[in-house]
Enzyme design. Structure first.
Site, PDB file in Angstrom:
ATOM      1  N   SER A  12       0.740  -1.197  -0.051  1.00  0.00           N
ATOM      2  CA  SER A  12      -0.217   0.141  -0.006  1.00  0.00           C
ATOM      3  C   SER A  12       0.783   1.162   0.063  1.00  0.00           C
ATOM      4  O   SER A  12       0.424   2.292  -0.298  1.00  0.00           O
ATOM      5  CB  SER A  12      -0.996  -0.044   1.389  1.00  0.00           C
ATOM      6  OG  SER A  12      -0.163   0.101   2.478  1.00  0.00           O
ATOM      7  N   SER A 132      14.578  -7.849   4.383  1.00  0.00           N
ATOM      8  CA  SER A 132      14.883  -7.788   5.596  1.00  0.00           C
ATOM      9  C   SER A 132      15.127  -6.358   5.978  1.00  0.00           C
ATOM     10  O   SER A 132      14.415  -5.399   5.673  1.00  0.00           O
ATOM     11  CB  SER A 132      16.103  -8.755   5.845  1.00  0.00           C
ATOM     12  OG  SER A 132      16.760  -8.643   7.012  1.00  0.00           O
ATOM     13  N   TYR A 146      12.676  -5.257  17.080  1.00  0.00           N
ATOM     14  CA  TYR A 146      12.670  -4.745  15.677  1.00  0.00           C
ATOM     15  C   TYR A 146      13.868  -5.761  14.880  1.00  0.00           C
ATOM     16  O   TYR A 146      14.063  -6.545  14.050  1.00  0.00           O
ATOM     17  CB  TYR A 146      12.830  -3.526  15.183  1.00  0.00           C
ATOM     18  CG  TYR A 146      13.069  -3.307  13.695  1.00  0.00           C
ATOM     19  CD1 TYR A 146      12.220  -3.662  12.612  1.00  0.00           C
ATOM     20  CD2 TYR A 146      14.344  -2.979  13.328  1.00  0.00           C
ATOM     21  CE1 TYR A 146      12.347  -3.538  11.351  1.00  0.00           C
ATOM     22  CE2 TYR A 146      14.515  -2.990  11.837  1.00  0.00           C
ATOM     23  CZ  TYR A 146      13.337  -2.934  11.016  1.00  0.00           C
ATOM     24  OH  TYR A 146      13.835  -3.014   9.408  1.00  0.00           O
ATOM     25  N   LYS A 150      14.532  -9.011  12.354  1.00  0.00           N
ATOM     26  CA  LYS A 150      15.394  -8.950  11.312  1.00  0.00           C
ATOM     27  C   LYS A 150      16.477 -10.018  11.273  1.00  0.00           C
ATOM     28  O   LYS A 150      16.615 -10.621  10.106  1.00  0.00           O
ATOM     29  CB  LYS A 150      15.569  -7.715  10.939  1.00  0.00           C
ATOM     30  CG  LYS A 150      14.667  -6.702  10.495  1.00  0.00           C
ATOM     31  CD  LYS A 150      13.816  -7.429   9.511  1.00  0.00           C
ATOM     32  CE  LYS A 150      12.733  -6.526   8.958  1.00  0.00           C
ATOM     33  NZ  LYS A 150      11.702  -6.819   7.983  1.00  0.00           N
TER      34      LYS A 150
END
Length: 271
Positions: A12, A132, A146, A150
Site C-alpha cells: 500500500s 529484511s 525490531y 530481522k
C-alpha cells in the site's frame, strides 16, 4: 504465453508499492496485498490486482492465496515486504507488543511461504524474496525487538535456501539501508511515545534525531524495487542485496569492527 506472476505483501506504500508498479511495468501479473487497500486505488487503475490481506490473520492469508490459485496456475515470485519497526527500550516495551512484532515480521512471512510452497514445488521453480534490513546484521539501542525479527528473517532465509534448492526455488534476502518511507516516521513516533518519558529519555531523544537525519538522507523506494526486480529476473540471483543509503558502508563497518567498537560508532551518531 501467460505472464509471470508475483505476489507482494505490504504494497500500500513505500517499497511494496514501488515494487508493484515497477514489476507491472516490466510485464508481470502483480497481486498487491496489504491490510488496508484504500491507498491502492491507483494500483488497481493500472491493472494491478489488489487483495486485502493481514499477515497476522490465518483466514485472511488462506483466502487470499486461494483467490490467487483460482486466477493463475503458477506463482513465479513471492515478495515478503510487510513489516514495521517497534521501537522503545526493552524495559518499556510490553511483551504483547514484542510478540506482535514477531507475528508481523517473522511468523506472517513464514506462514505465507508455507502456503505458497506447494505451488512452487509443483512447478519446480520460484523466487522467494524476503525484505529484511541492514538491521538484520546490526543492532541499535531501542530497536531490540525490531532487530531481533530481522536477525530471525536472515537466519530463516539461510536455512530455507538450502531446503528449497532441491526444488529449483531460490531464496533471496533484500537488506535496505535508509529509505524514505512511512517506516521511519512511525518508528520515531513509537520510540518517543514508548520511552520518551522514561529513564531512557536522553538517549531516546538523540536516537530520534538520528533517525530523522537518516530519513532525510534516505534513498527513494524505487532503489529497493529495482533490486527486487533484479533478484527476480536474474538467472542466478545473489543470496543478498544490500542497497539504499548507507547500506554497504554500515555492513562493511560491522564486518570490520569489534562489537564494542561498533557500539561506540553507533552511539557516536546519537547526539
Amino acid at each position: 504465453m501467460e505472464k509471470k506472476t508475483v505476489l507482494i505483501t505490504g504494497a500500500s506504500s513505500g517499497i511494496g508499492k514501488a515494487t508493484a508498479i515497477l514489476l507491472h511495468e516490466k510485464g508481470y501479473q502483480v497481486f498487491a496485498t496489504a491490510r488496508q487497500t484504500a491507498k491502492m486505488n491507483d494500483l488497481e487503475q493500472m491493472g494491478i490486482r489488489v487483495i486485502a490481506m493481514d499477515v497476522t490473520d490465518e483466514e485472511s492469508m488462506t483466502s487470499a492465496i486461494q483467490r490467487i490459485r483460482n486466477e493463475v496456475s503458477t506463482l513465479d515470485a513471492l515478495v515478503n515486504n510487510a513489516g514495521y519497526g517497534s521501537y522503545g527500550a526493552v524495559e518499556d516495551v510490553s511483551m504483547t507488543e514484542a510478540r506482535y512484532q514477531f507475528e508481523v515480521n517473522v511468523f506472517g512471512l513464514a506462514r505465507l511461504i508455507q502456503l505458497m510452497l506447494p505451488t512452487m514445488r509443483a512447478q519446480h521453480s520460484g523466487r522467494i524474496i524476503n525484505v529484511s534490513s541492514i538491521g538484520g546484521r546490526i543492532g541499535e539501542p531501542h530497536g531490540a525487538w525490531y532487530h531481533a525479527t530481522k536477525f530471525a528473517v536472515e537466519g530463516f532465509s539461510d536455512s530455507l535456501r538450502m531446503e528449497l534448492k532441491q526444488f529449483g526455488i531460490d531464496v533471496v534476502v533484500i537488506q535496505p539501508g535508509a529509505i524514505k518511507t512511512e517506516w521511519n516516521q512511525i518508528a520515531r513516533e513509537n520510540l518517543l511515545k514508548v520511552s520518551g518519558g522514561t529513564a531512557y529519555k536522553d538517549l531516546v531523544e538523540k536516537h530520534a534525531r538520528m533517525l530523522k537525519t537518516a530519513d532525510d538522507r534516505g534513498s527513494e523506494p524505487i532503489v529497493i524495487a529495482q533490486a527486487i526486480a533484479e533478484a527476480i529476473q536474474a538467472r542466478k540471483p545473489k543470496t543478498r542485496y544490500a542497497v539504499g543509503s548507507g547500506a554497504t558502508i554500515v555492513l562493511t563497518a560491522r564486518k570490520l569492527l569489534s562489537d564494542r567498537a561498533f557500539d561506540r560508532l553507533m552511539l557516536s551518531q546519537m547526539k
